[in-house]
Motif scaffolding. Structure first.
Motif, PDB file in Angstrom:
ATOM      1  N   GLN A 108       0.870  -1.178   0.000  1.00 54.50           N
ATOM      2  CA  GLN A 108       0.000   0.000   0.000  1.00 54.50           C
ATOM      3  C   GLN A 108       0.904   1.223   0.000  1.00 54.50           C
ATOM      4  N   ARG A 109       0.557   2.222  -0.804  1.00 54.71           N
ATOM      5  CA  ARG A 109       1.339   3.461  -0.870  1.00 54.71           C
ATOM      6  C   ARG A 109       0.383   4.648  -0.930  1.00 54.71           C
ATOM      7  N   ARG A 110       0.794   5.757  -0.317  1.00 53.69           N
ATOM      8  CA  ARG A 110       0.001   6.978  -0.400  1.00 53.69           C
ATOM      9  C   ARG A 110       0.906   8.181  -0.281  1.00 53.69           C
ATOM     10  N   LYS A 111       0.616   9.206  -1.094  1.00 50.76           N
ATOM     11  CA  LYS A 111       1.272  10.513  -1.010  1.00 50.76           C
ATOM     12  C   LYS A 111       0.190  11.562  -1.143  1.00 50.76           C
ATOM     13  N   GLU A 112       0.288  12.601  -0.319  1.00 51.03           N
ATOM     14  CA  GLU A 112      -0.710  13.673  -0.366  1.00 51.03           C
ATOM     15  C   GLU A 112      -0.048  14.991   0.004  1.00 51.03           C
ATOM     16  N   GLU A 113      -0.548  16.054  -0.613  1.00 52.82           N
ATOM     17  CA  GLU A 113      -0.046  17.396  -0.342  1.00 52.82           C
ATOM     18  C   GLU A 113      -1.229  18.342  -0.243  1.00 52.82           C
ATOM     19  N   GLY A 114      -1.220  19.179   0.772  1.00 50.23           N
ATOM     20  CA  GLY A 114      -2.243  20.212   0.940  1.00 50.23           C
ATOM     21  C   GLY A 114      -1.571  21.568   0.947  1.00 50.23           C
ATOM     22  N   THR A 115      -2.133  22.505   0.186  1.00 52.15           N
ATOM     23  CA  THR A 115      -1.559  23.838   0.054  1.00 52.15           C
ATOM     24  C   THR A 115      -2.605  24.872   0.412  1.00 52.15           C
ATOM     25  N   ILE A 116      -2.222  25.859   1.205  1.00 53.79           N
ATOM     26  CA  ILE A 116      -3.135  26.950   1.547  1.00 53.79           C
ATOM     27  C   ILE A 116      -3.373  27.784   0.287  1.00 53.79           C
ATOM     28  N   ARG A 117      -4.665  28.011  -0.005  1.00 56.36           N
ATOM     29  CA  ARG A 117      -5.043  28.804  -1.180  1.00 56.36           C
ATOM     30  C   ARG A 117      -6.020  29.891  -0.757  1.00 56.36           C
ATOM     31  N   TYR A 118      -6.182  30.874  -1.611  1.00 53.32           N
ATOM     32  CA  TYR A 118      -7.075  31.998  -1.345  1.00 53.32           C
ATOM     33  C   TYR A 118      -8.009  32.178  -2.534  1.00 53.32           C
ATOM     34  N   SER A 119      -9.262  32.514  -2.236  1.00 49.99           N
ATOM     35  CA  SER A 119     -10.255  32.686  -3.294  1.00 49.99           C
ATOM     36  C   SER A 119     -11.357  33.594  -2.774  1.00 49.99           C
ATOM     37  N   LYS A 120     -12.417  33.703  -3.549  1.00 52.40           N
ATOM     38  CA  LYS A 120     -13.604  34.467  -3.157  1.00 52.40           C
ATOM     39  C   LYS A 120     -14.780  33.506  -3.057  1.00 52.40           C
ATOM     40  N   ASP A 121     -15.658  33.716  -2.080  1.00 50.42           N
ATOM     41  CA  ASP A 121     -16.860  32.899  -1.996  1.00 50.42           C
ATOM     42  C   ASP A 121     -17.955  33.498  -2.866  1.00 50.42           C
ATOM     43  N   GLU A 122     -19.176  32.921  -2.807  1.00 47.39           N
ATOM     44  CA  GLU A 122     -20.281  33.393  -3.651  1.00 47.39           C
ATOM     45  C   GLU A 122     -20.663  34.841  -3.383  1.00 47.39           C
ATOM     46  N   GLU A 123     -20.401  35.311  -2.175  1.00 45.28           N
ATOM     47  CA  GLU A 123     -20.729  36.690  -1.800  1.00 45.28           C
ATOM     48  C   GLU A 123     -19.589  37.657  -2.098  1.00 45.28           C
ATOM     49  N   GLY A 124     -18.487  37.144  -2.655  1.00 42.21           N
ATOM     50  CA  GLY A 124     -17.352  37.990  -2.993  1.00 42.21           C
ATOM     51  C   GLY A 124     -16.376  38.207  -1.854  1.00 42.21           C
ATOM     52  N   LYS A 125     -16.579  37.516  -0.748  1.00 43.05           N
ATOM     53  CA  LYS A 125     -15.685  37.664   0.398  1.00 43.05           C
ATOM     54  C   LYS A 125     -14.449  36.792   0.201  1.00 43.05           C
ATOM     55  N   ASP A 126     -13.322  37.285   0.696  1.00 39.60           N
ATOM     56  CA  ASP A 126     -12.077  36.514   0.641  1.00 39.60           C
ATOM     57  C   ASP A 126     -12.168  35.307   1.573  1.00 39.60           C
ATOM     58  N   VAL A 127     -11.753  34.155   1.065  1.00 40.94           N
ATOM     59  CA  VAL A 127     -11.731  32.935   1.873  1.00 40.94           C
ATOM     60  C   VAL A 127     -10.401  32.223   1.685  1.00 40.94           C
ATOM     61  N   GLN A 128     -10.004  31.538   2.714  1.00 40.14           N
ATOM     62  CA  GLN A 128      -8.778  30.737   2.695  1.00 40.14           C
ATOM     63  C   GLN A 128      -9.194  29.276   2.787  1.00 40.14           C
ATOM     64  N   PHE A 129      -8.540  28.398   2.025  1.00 38.51           N
ATOM     65  CA  PHE A 129      -8.869  26.980   2.068  1.00 38.51           C
ATOM     66  C   PHE A 129      -7.625  26.163   1.762  1.00 38.51           C
TER      67      PHE A 129
END
Length: 131
Positions: free
Chosen positions: A54-75
């Motif tokens: 069994q093998r697994r590799k994963e990477e998570g990166t902080i990103r920035y975007s806008k939600d439906e209301e136009g507010k800045d969100v981090q995910f």
């Protein structure tokens, strides 16, 4: 002296048989390789391999975007892949991406297809704090 040589040869034969024996499918897998890095302000990555292949590799990166209301969100945008050997002896693999465009994956059998990759979606604000 001959008894010592004989005992040594028997020991070598037993060790060789144990090392060359197939992995018992009923045995609990153990960790062969493990890596884990967590930079909370930037993201994370980890990977592991188990004795049953069994093998697994994963990477998570902080990103920035806008939600439906136009507010800045981090995910956290995530991409990775894992594979395992099925009961039929074939290797199965899954590659996945989860970002602002949802979850996407592709699957296959055999060697992991490194020539084709799912890509994280682009964006002007990728990996940059709010302006």
């Amino acid at each position: 002296m001959q008894q010592q040589v004989f005992a040594f040869l028997v020991l070598c034969t037993l060790v060789g048989a144990a090392v060359g024996a197939p992995v018992d499918s009923g045995a609990t897998p153990y960790i062969v390789q493990y890596e884990n890095n967590n930079a909370q302000s930037e993201g994370y990555n980890f990977g592991f391999e188990l004795s049953d292949e069994q093998r697994r590799k994963e990477e998570g990166t902080i990103r920035y975007s806008k939600d439906e209301e136009g507010k800045d969100v981090q995910f956290v945008a995530v991409q990775g892949h894992y594979s395992y050997v099925g009961d039929d002896g074939r290797t199965y693999w899954v590659e996945y991406v989860a970002d602002e465009n949802g979850y996407r994956s592709r699957m296959g059998t055999g060697d992991y297809d490194t020539d084709r990759k799912l890509e994280l979606s682009g964006g002007e604000r990728k990996n940059r704090p709010f302006a």
